[in-house]
Structures are given as C-alpha cells and as structure tokens.
Design an enzyme around this catalytic site. Structure first.
Site, PDB file in Angstrom:
ATOM      1  N   HIS A  41       0.835  -1.208   0.000  1.00 42.70           N
ATOM      2  CA  HIS A  41       0.000   0.000   0.000  1.00 42.70           C
ATOM      3  C   HIS A  41       0.870   1.259   0.000  1.00 42.70           C
ATOM      4  O   HIS A  41       0.576   2.235  -0.693  1.00 42.70           O
ATOM      5  CB  HIS A  41      -0.889   0.034   1.250  1.00 42.70           C
ATOM      6  CG  HIS A  41      -1.880  -1.083   1.349  1.00 42.70           C
ATOM      7  ND1 HIS A  41      -1.815  -2.047   2.331  1.00 42.70           N
ATOM      8  CD2 HIS A  41      -2.973  -1.397   0.608  1.00 42.70           C
ATOM      9  CE1 HIS A  41      -2.817  -2.893   2.192  1.00 42.70           C
ATOM     10  NE2 HIS A  41      -3.533  -2.525   1.153  1.00 42.70           N
ATOM     11  N   GLN A 158      -8.488  -6.867 -11.252  1.00 41.88           N
ATOM     12  CA  GLN A 158      -9.185  -5.696 -10.681  1.00 41.88           C
ATOM     13  C   GLN A 158      -8.684  -4.393 -11.313  1.00 41.88           C
ATOM     14  O   GLN A 158      -9.476  -3.496 -11.624  1.00 41.88           O
ATOM     15  CB  GLN A 158      -8.950  -5.659  -9.172  1.00 41.88           C
ATOM     16  CG  GLN A 158      -9.404  -4.387  -8.489  1.00 41.88           C
ATOM     17  CD  GLN A 158      -9.195  -4.457  -6.997  1.00 41.88           C
ATOM     18  OE1 GLN A 158     -10.010  -5.032  -6.306  1.00 41.88           O
ATOM     19  NE2 GLN A 158      -8.114  -3.889  -6.495  1.00 41.88           N
TER      20      GLN A 158
END
Ligand code: AMP
Length: 283
Positions: A41, A158
C-alpha cells in the site's frame, strides 16, 4: 516533519476537506484501500505522490465485494497503525467512511462490469467480487473526483476492470497500475497473509517460485499447456488447492497459448487452509 492528514468520516466532512485540498487548483491522487496497510500500500501512496500534488487514501472494508461465506467479519482492521503510517507518508486526506455512509438504508444500485470482469479468472471463484468493487470504486471516484487513482498489479484483473470502468463511464480519472511489492522470500504482500499459520506461511512461497519457473519454461519455448500442468502440480504438492494458474493476454486478459501472443501475464489463485492467495507475474 510530516503533517497530520485531514480525516473525513462523513460526506460533508469530505466535501470540506476536498475544498481545502483543491484550493490553488492542486491535482489530487487517490489510493483506495481496505486498510491493514503494508509496504505494498505504501508503494502505491509513493507513486501517487509522484503523480499529483495531493494524495488521498481511502480506508473502507467494502462489504459488497465479500460473499456471505468470505472473510468480511475477520478481515484485519488496524486503524491506529494505519494512521501512523499515513502520517509518516505525509498523506493529505484519509477518507474512512462507515458502511452506513457508503450504503445508507435503501441503497439499491450496483455497477455491472463485463469484459475483463468476466474473463474467467477471479470472477469464476468470486462471482460477487467485481460488481462490489466497481460499485465502491465508482462511488469513491465520484465522491473524491481525483485526477489519478493508483491500483496495485497484485490484483491484476481488478486493475483492468477499474481502468475499463473509468474509461467507459467517463469518470475523468486516470487509473495507474503499480508493481507488486513482495516479502524477501517472494510472497506477495497482502493484508490476508496474517491469516497464515507458520507452516502455511513457509509453504506460501511456492506461488511466486512456480510463477517464475513457469515463466522461464515458457520463455525457453516449452508448450504453455505443459508448463502450466507442471506448475499446477508443484502448487498442489505444496498443499494448496489451486483455483487457477493461467497465461493471459496482459491487456485483454484473453487466454493465450504461445509467446507470440505477447504481452503475456501469468496469474495464479490458490487456497491453503482457509486462506486464499493470488499472485501474478509478467512473462
Ligand atoms: P486492498 O487493501 O487489499 O484492497 O488493496 C488496496 C490496493 O493495494 C489495491 O490496489 C491492491 O492491488 C494494492 N496492493 C495490495 N497488495 C499489494 C502489493 N503486495 N503490492 C502492490 N500493491 C498491492
């Protein structure tokens, strides 16, 4: 010294924060996450910082992308540690709505995605998933109106689904992909890795190893089917239940059978114990 980010938990608070950030026509990049932040992240946040003057991170565990039997209730929630990392990164805005803000009573809309969302990879095993992802991402893009949004290649399908949706719906957001960040032994970082027992964690390195070995065989000219069969056996031998190990076109996600159909991406999903892991690699 890093400054504390603005933190918004309601739509009026978000509007106010955005008005402050957008003063002087600043560009804004969004990094959508479900929290339990790890170095993967953080790499997205750093890429976002290079793409725009301001960076917003959303932390929202999105119930609509989980099937009833999946891990919504047990999904790791580590707000305090997450916020400390976001402060250290100098993030400008954290959007942390509750489910009641994102899906208030009477909510009745779902974005239907096709193309890359129905190519037969994740969608075969998680039929709920991309409708939920598309719905929440469309909402995040509409709420925040970022110039850029950064998504990880870790979730390769995704990334393609979101990029397609942003183009198709003229959402005005440039979707940017970021490379996979791995542990030292090759395991792709994931918030779900904390579910692994020590024994499972040790075995989980097989996924990246098989991706690399399979890629080497493919590049050496071996027939794809033979390479994929060998890879599938190695994954099963390590104690995983394989969902798929497939070679796909890196843009369209259509099945490919030979190197001359490049660019090729090799994608894997497999379950060990109760934990489902995914990974992929450029061939
Ligand atoms: P998540 O919080 O799991 O929904 O992930 C939020 C974003 O981080 C998604 O765009 C993921 O693809 C990305 N991401 C998760 N793990 C990694 C990783 N190991 N490397 C790069 N990006 C990642």
């Amino acid at each position: 010294m890093p400054h504390s980010p603005l933190i918004a938990r309601t739509l009026p608070a978000l509007s106010k924060a955005l008005a402050r950030l957008r003063a002087r026509q600043s560009t804004l990049a969004l990094v959508p996450t479900m929290g339990a932040l790890h170095d993967g992240h953080i790499s997205l946040i750093r890429l976002a910082r290079r793409r725009a003057k301001r960076v917003a991170v959303s932390i929202f565990v999105n119930p609509t992308q989980f099937a009833p039997h999946e891990d919504l209730a047990s999904y790791p929630r580590t707000w305090k540690a997450d916020l400390a990392r976001l402060v250290a990164e100098g993030v400008d805005l954290v959007w942390n709505p509750g489910a009641d803000i994102m899906y208030p009573s009477g909510f009745a809309t779902r974005v239907a995605v096709e193309g890359p969302a129905t190519c037969g990879l994740e969608d075969r095993f998680r039929p709920h998933f991309f409708g939920g992802v598309a719905t929440v991402v469309a909402k995040l893009f509409t709420q925040i109106r970022p110039d850029v949004a950064v998504f990880g290649e870790k979730d390769f399908q995704q990334l393609k689904v979101v990029a397609r949706m942003a183009r198709d719906l003229d959402l005005g957001v440039k979707v940017v992909g970021a490379p996979i960040v791995r542990e030292r032994d090759g395991l792709a970082m994931s918030s779900r890795n904390v579910y692994l027992s020590d024994a499972e964690r040790a075995r989980a390195t097989v996924l990246h190893r098989v991706l690399k070995d399979t890629r080497a065989r493919m590049r050496a000219g071996a027939p794809f089917a033979t390479c994929l069969d060998a890879g599938a056996s190695a994954i099963a031998q390590a104690g995983f239940a394989l969902d798929y190990l497939e070679a796909r076109h890196a843009e369209t996600l259509a099945p490919v059978a030979a190197m001359d159909e490049a660019p090729v991406r090799l994608l894997v999903a497999a379950k060990i114990g109760t934990t489902r892991l995914i990974d992929n690699i450029k061939v």
